[in-house]
Design a protein around this motif. Structure first.
Motif, PDB file in Angstrom:
ATOM      1  N   ILE A 173      -5.548   0.677  -9.886  1.00 45.12           N
ATOM      2  CA  ILE A 173      -4.380  -0.142 -10.210  1.00 45.12           C
ATOM      3  C   ILE A 173      -3.167   0.776 -10.173  1.00 45.12           C
ATOM      4  CG2 ILE A 173      -3.206  -1.448 -12.043  1.00 45.12           C
ATOM      5  CD1 ILE A 173      -5.573  -2.941 -10.871  1.00 45.12           C
ATOM      6  N   ASP A 174      -2.086   0.287  -9.583  1.00 48.88           N
ATOM      7  CA  ASP A 174      -0.823   1.021  -9.608  1.00 48.88           C
ATOM      8  C   ASP A 174      -0.129   0.697 -10.927  1.00 48.88           C
ATOM      9  OD1 ASP A 174       1.619   2.250  -9.225  1.00 48.88           O
ATOM     10  OD2 ASP A 174       2.273   0.865  -7.657  1.00 48.88           O
ATOM     11  N   ALA A 175      -0.262   1.598 -11.901  1.00 48.21           N
ATOM     12  CA  ALA A 175       0.317   1.367 -13.225  1.00 48.21           C
ATOM     13  C   ALA A 175       1.825   1.173 -13.146  1.00 48.21           C
ATOM     14  CB  ALA A 175      -0.032   2.522 -14.164  1.00 48.21           C
ATOM     15  N   PHE A 183       0.797  -7.034 -10.460  1.00 51.50           N
ATOM     16  CA  PHE A 183       0.357  -5.652 -10.298  1.00 51.50           C
ATOM     17  C   PHE A 183      -0.255  -5.467  -8.927  1.00 51.50           C
ATOM     18  CE2 PHE A 183      -3.145  -8.063 -11.999  1.00 51.50           C
ATOM     19  CZ  PHE A 183      -4.275  -7.570 -11.380  1.00 51.50           C
ATOM     20  N   ARG A 184      -0.262  -4.210  -8.468  1.00 50.39           N
ATOM     21  CA  ARG A 184      -0.913  -3.862  -7.207  1.00 50.39           C
ATOM     22  C   ARG A 184      -2.295  -3.288  -7.509  1.00 50.39           C
ATOM     23  NH1 ARG A 184       2.488  -0.087  -3.438  1.00 50.39           N
ATOM     24  NH2 ARG A 184       2.474   1.192  -5.297  1.00 50.39           N
ATOM     25  N   GLU A 185      -3.250  -3.652  -6.659  1.00 46.32           N
ATOM     26  CA  GLU A 185      -4.625  -3.175  -6.798  1.00 46.32           C
ATOM     27  C   GLU A 185      -5.116  -2.731  -5.431  1.00 46.32           C
ATOM     28  OE1 GLU A 185      -9.012  -5.094  -7.761  1.00 46.32           O
ATOM     29  OE2 GLU A 185      -7.263  -5.940  -8.770  1.00 46.32           O
ATOM     30  N   LEU A 242      -1.659  -7.736  -4.107  1.00 46.54           N
ATOM     31  CA  LEU A 242      -0.675  -8.003  -5.140  1.00 46.54           C
ATOM     32  C   LEU A 242      -1.256  -9.172  -5.910  1.00 46.54           C
ATOM     33  CD1 LEU A 242       2.083  -7.451  -6.430  1.00 46.54           C
ATOM     34  CD2 LEU A 242       3.027  -9.176  -4.875  1.00 46.54           C
ATOM     35  N   ARG A 243      -1.514  -8.976  -7.188  1.00 48.83           N
ATOM     36  CA  ARG A 243      -2.142 -10.002  -8.007  1.00 48.83           C
ATOM     37  C   ARG A 243      -1.230 -10.342  -9.174  1.00 48.83           C
ATOM     38  NH1 ARG A 243      -7.962  -8.315  -9.645  1.00 48.83           N
ATOM     39  NH2 ARG A 243      -8.252 -10.562  -9.732  1.00 48.83           N
ATOM     40  N   ASN A 254       0.804  -1.214   0.000  1.00 47.08           N
ATOM     41  CA  ASN A 254       0.000   0.000   0.000  1.00 47.08           C
ATOM     42  C   ASN A 254       0.841   1.270   0.000  1.00 47.08           C
ATOM     43  OD1 ASN A 254       0.916  -0.044   2.607  1.00 47.08           O
ATOM     44  ND2 ASN A 254      -1.057  -0.494   3.524  1.00 47.08           N
ATOM     45  N   GLY A 255       2.043   1.186  -0.516  1.00 46.89           N
ATOM     46  CA  GLY A 255       2.905   2.361  -0.590  1.00 46.89           C
ATOM     47  C   GLY A 255       2.527   3.265  -1.746  1.00 46.89           C
ATOM     48  N   PRO A 256       3.315   4.306  -1.952  1.00 43.88           N
ATOM     49  CA  PRO A 256       3.028   5.244  -3.035  1.00 43.88           C
ATOM     50  C   PRO A 256       3.149   4.562  -4.399  1.00 43.88           C
ATOM     51  CG  PRO A 256       5.173   5.688  -2.073  1.00 43.88           C
ATOM     52  CD  PRO A 256       4.538   4.631  -1.234  1.00 43.88           C
ATOM     53  N   GLY A 257       2.493   5.118  -5.376  1.00 44.42           N
ATOM     54  CA  GLY A 257       2.546   4.560  -6.720  1.00 44.42           C
ATOM     55  C   GLY A 257       1.801   5.452  -7.682  1.00 44.42           C
ATOM     56  N   ASN A 258       1.619   4.986  -8.871  1.00 41.38           N
ATOM     57  CA  ASN A 258       0.881   5.699  -9.904  1.00 41.38           C
ATOM     58  C   ASN A 258      -0.510   5.073  -9.990  1.00 41.38           C
ATOM     59  OD1 ASN A 258       0.121   7.198 -12.123  1.00 41.38           O
ATOM     60  ND2 ASN A 258       1.276   5.965 -13.580  1.00 41.38           N
ATOM     61  N   TRP A 259      -1.386   5.398  -9.026  1.00 40.25           N
ATOM     62  CA  TRP A 259      -2.693   4.768  -8.896  1.00 40.25           C
ATOM     63  C   TRP A 259      -3.664   5.336  -9.927  1.00 40.25           C
ATOM     64  CZ3 TRP A 259      -2.891   0.545  -6.084  1.00 40.25           C
ATOM     65  CH2 TRP A 259      -1.937   0.366  -5.081  1.00 40.25           C
ATOM     66  N   ILE A 260      -4.255   4.458 -10.727  1.00 43.64           N
ATOM     67  CA  ILE A 260      -5.200   4.848 -11.767  1.00 43.64           C
ATOM     68  C   ILE A 260      -6.579   4.309 -11.398  1.00 43.64           C
ATOM     69  CG2 ILE A 260      -5.824   4.507 -14.189  1.00 43.64           C
ATOM     70  CD1 ILE A 260      -2.823   4.400 -14.784  1.00 43.64           C
TER      71      ILE A 260
END
Length: 140
Positions: A47-49, A61-63, A83-84, A24-30
């Motif tokens: 989704i964290d692109a 990928f992270r969701e 994490l999937r 659940n850290g920082p990311g590019n969440w779309i």
């Protein structure tokens, strides 16, 4: 104005627990779905692109899913980080690990044990999530 409240609700648990895990850290969440679809399915899905890469069944990928209405014993605002992994060619998906948080940021559970691979049901919202990860098609 109501959409801003939903977005704030969706992001509140993210900031409350962001330092606790790589899930659940920082990311590019779309944000994948528009508000009407989120109300229909009962959750926001991001989704964290930046996290989409080779791994797991083929691509990991992270969701993050946030409930926009209560579901069973889980209150509105409950957040699940996952994490999937997916094999885009065969249409199989697996949950690698997950964390679940209450709206106040307290932990409701987690698992680092991968689940069994399942077939993607392309006509459901999860199939649309997988389609985005595999093909970059945003469901709206």
């Amino acid at each position: 104005m109501k959409a801003l409240g939903t977005l704030a609700l969706a992001l509140m648990p993210v900031t409350a627990v962001a330092a606790t895990s790589a899930l659940n850290g920082p990311g590019n969440w779309i944000r994948l779905f528009n508000r009407d679809m989120e109300i229909l399915i009962g959750r926001t899905i991001h989704i964290d692109a930046a996290s989409v890469k080779a791994g797991g069944l083929g691509r990991t990928f992270r969701e993050i899913d946030v409930l926009v209405k209560a579901r069973g014993r889980l209150p509105r605002g409950t957040t699940q980080y996952m994490l999937r992994s997916v094999d885009c060619g065969t249409g199989r998906v697996r949950l690698e690990q997950w964390q679940l948080f209450a709206p106040d940021g307290s932990s409701l559970g987690n698992s680092n044990t991968p689940g069994a691979a399942q077939r993607v049901r392309w006509n459901k919202e999860d199939g649309m999530v997988i389609r985005y990860v595999c093909q970059g098609i945003l469901p709206r």
